[in-house]
Design an enzyme around this catalytic site. Structure first.
Site, short mmCIF file in Angstrom:
data_model
loop_
_atom_site.label_atom_id
_atom_site.label_comp_id
_atom_site.label_asym_id
_atom_site.label_seq_id
_atom_site.Cartn_x
_atom_site.Cartn_y
_atom_site.Cartn_z
CG HIS A 132 -6.10 1.13 -0.41
ND1 HIS A 132 -6.57 2.87 0.61
CD2 HIS A 132 -7.71 0.86 0.05
CE1 HIS A 132 -7.39 2.49 0.89
NE2 HIS A 132 -7.93 1.86 1.09
CD GLN A 161 -5.83 -5.94 1.79
OE1 GLN A 161 -5.70 -7.30 2.19
NE2 GLN A 161 -6.07 -5.21 2.08
CE LYS A 216 -5.66 -2.61 5.29
NZ LYS A 216 -7.08 -2.65 5.49
CB CYS A 237 -10.86 3.01 -0.50
SG CYS A 237 -11.29 3.17 0.38
CG ASP A 247 -0.41 -0.55 -0.52
OD1 ASP A 247 0.08 -1.10 1.25
OD2 ASP A 247 -1.44 0.09 -0.07
#
Lengths: 141, 404
Positions: free
Chosen positions: B121, B201, B224, B362, B198
């Site tokens: 991202h 997600q 999220k 993104c 990261d």
């Protein structure tokens, strides 16, 4: 004598009043988009691209007999449909009238959301650029 | 699970009508919906406990501080960190990554190397580019293959004694690929490089154990995970966080300030300058409770079933191409249909009450790799149903009829 911007806007509003559901309206827009003459790839230059986050728009303009003619294209068909309507309203008009056009018909035909800056389809910037062209031509005339 | 109406009832917004249709919310990779408990907790905090946290001697400040710190303990348990003070609250994943890139970046020297991947991202690309500009370090990129998986052979080749940081996503937000992070961490550590994952997600979809992973930094966002926006987590190993200089200066993060020299507070406060999103952090606990009640294993099973059903049904649509076809995927499906622009599809699905995301997500380098301007993306959460997939497929077919 050309129709005025106001007259064309009213004509379009009347046309859209025929549709009683969104599917017919969108299908009409898609048809308009498909029938809009394409800009050739060689004319899609860095200078005339308007990059939206979602779809891109290419816009060219030229002056003829103190009126402006617009040519535009997009990679998205819905965007192209709306471009076709905007060209119908603003092309072959005098620069001063283009600069002053309020384009309130967009709301009346229920497509305001398509022109919201959050849609990021390049149309808001396109209208701005059409007016900038008009401003440029007016100063030259 | 055929009927998950109990779960859906926990999320009031799912009952919305959009353009005269029942809402189908398939944009969960952008943000998930919030449970009643989370919304109620935000209100409860402002009604009963609102006060600034830490250092206050009065009652409300103490109560608010306790609630705030309770969430930190919950996060610690949720990702199984060794210490509670290894949990730093930030604004979100982007903020967490920027914190590390900016702070750890100051310890980098010219010719040091940072490895990221082609599927990151922008939030896990740009902070490192900025970090390289300042430190003179070099950015190295792990490419992806046609299925949207990391090229682990090249990753291995890129690792060397100059590699100081490896920053890779756990799950790709545009492709759905689940990366082999355990292997990445192990290989990086063999080269004495620190690893940032990261987890934007992943944290709501797969179980995370930072000690078992032996990861140095793990970042994710509350919003999220069915929680409030404006709250993020940075997990970092105590030893590394202690070596890092502060990111931002201000209140809360100091031990003692004179006009010429300041000494800094200990962890986690050293990295929490200024008044945080207190209500958001407090309410975040309710969404962690929810995830723990559902159980990450159950969540994953349901979302995997949605993924495989939707993939099967989408493949029946002529001209539809799925972008990101790894065997190891999370509930994210990016696709294009021949002759149709993703924007047009998104606009028409919206008219039928179906919320998907369209564009480059993104991740412009991913789009460049596949030579496409963007995709339409469906992403699942635990409350989604097979029935919603059927409605979405029907709507895609309708859109296709209209557009082609």
């Amino acid at each position: 004598m050309n129709m005025s911007i106001n007259e064309i806007e009213n004509e379009i509003v009347e046309e859209f009043e025929m549709f009683d559901n969104w599917i017919d309206k969108y299908e009409y827009l898609i048809d308009l988009g498909k029938s809009l003459p394409k800009i050739s790839d060689s004319e899609k230059t860095k200078e005339n691209i308007i990059t939206g986050c979602q779809s891109q728009v290419w816009l060219n303009a030229k002056e003829k007999d103190r009126h402006i003619i617009f040519y535009a294209d997009s990679d998205a068909i819905m965007t192209k449909g709306i471009i076709a309507i905007l060209i119908r309203v603003l092309s072959f008009q005098k620069p001063k009238d283009i600069i002053n056009a309020k384009l309130e018909f967009i709301e009346k035909i229920g497509l305001k959301e398509q022109l919201s800056p959050t849609r990021a389809n390049g149309l808001v910037s396109m209208i701005k650029k059409m007016k900038i062209y008009a401003l440029g031509f007016e100063q030259k005339l | 699970m055929s009927d998950n109406s109990d779960i859906r009832n926990m999320f009031p917004i799912l009952k919305s009508r959009v353009n005269d249709n029942d809402l189908v919310y398939f944009d969960n990779a952008a943000t998930t919906q919030k449970s009643k408990e989370v919304i109620k907790e935000l209100e409860r905090f402002y009604l009963q406990e609102n006060s600034n946290i830490h250092r206050g001697v009065h009652h409300l400040s103490q109560v608010a501080t306790d609630s705030f710190e309770l969430t930190r303990k919950s996060v610690k348990t949720f990702i199984n960190s060794k210490f509670t003070h290894e949990i730093i609250f930030t604004k979100g994943t982007t903020d967490s990554i920027n914190l590390v890139a900016s702070s750890l970046g100051r310890l980098l020297k010219k010719d040091d190397e940072i490895i990221i991947s082609e599927m990151e991202h922008h939030s896990n690309i740009v902070p490192w580019q900025l970090c390289c500009e300042i430190s003179g370090a070099k950015l190295k990129i792990v490419p992806i293959n046609d299925s949207g998986e990391l090229d682990m052979i090249i990753f291995n080749e890129l690792l060397n004694s100059k590699t100081k940081i490896v920053a890779i996503t756990h799950i790709s937000n545009s492709l759905g690929t689940i990366n082999p992070i355990k292997e990445i961490i192990k290989l990086s550590h063999e080269n004495n490089a620190k690893v940032l994952i990261d987890g934007a997600q992943s944290a709501a979809h797969v179980s995370i154990d930072v000690q078992e992973l032996d990861v140095d930094f793990y970042c994710f966002s509350a919003h999220k995970l069915y929680g409030p926006t404006g709250v993020g987590v940075l997990y970092g190993k105590e030893e590394i966080l202690n070596q890092m200089p502060p990111y931002q200066g201000g209140g809360e993060m100091i031990k003692e300030v004179s006009l010429h020299k300041t000494t800094y507070a200990s962890l986690p406060h050293k990295f929490e300058a200024g008044t945080p999103n207190i209500a958001g952090v407090v309410a975040f606990k309710k969404s962690i409770d929810l995830l723990e009640n559902f159980g990450l294993k159950t969540i994953k099973e349901h979302e995997d079933a949605l993924l495989s059903y939707a993939t099967k049904e989408l493949k029946k649509i002529e001209g539809l191409i799925i972008v990101g076809t790894s065997e190891n995927k999370s509930g994210i499906i990016s696709f294009n249909i021949n002759g149709i622009h993703h924007y047009d599809l998104g606009v028409i699905l919206d008219k039928m009450g179906i919320a998907i995301r369209t564009g480059h997500h993104c991740t412009q380098p991913v789009m460049r790799k596949f030579n496409i301007p963007g995709t339409a993306r469906i992403s699942f959460a635990y409350y989604n149903t097979f029935d919603e997939i059927d409605r979405c497929i029907k709507a895609i077919n309708k859109a296709k009829d209209m557009l082609l």
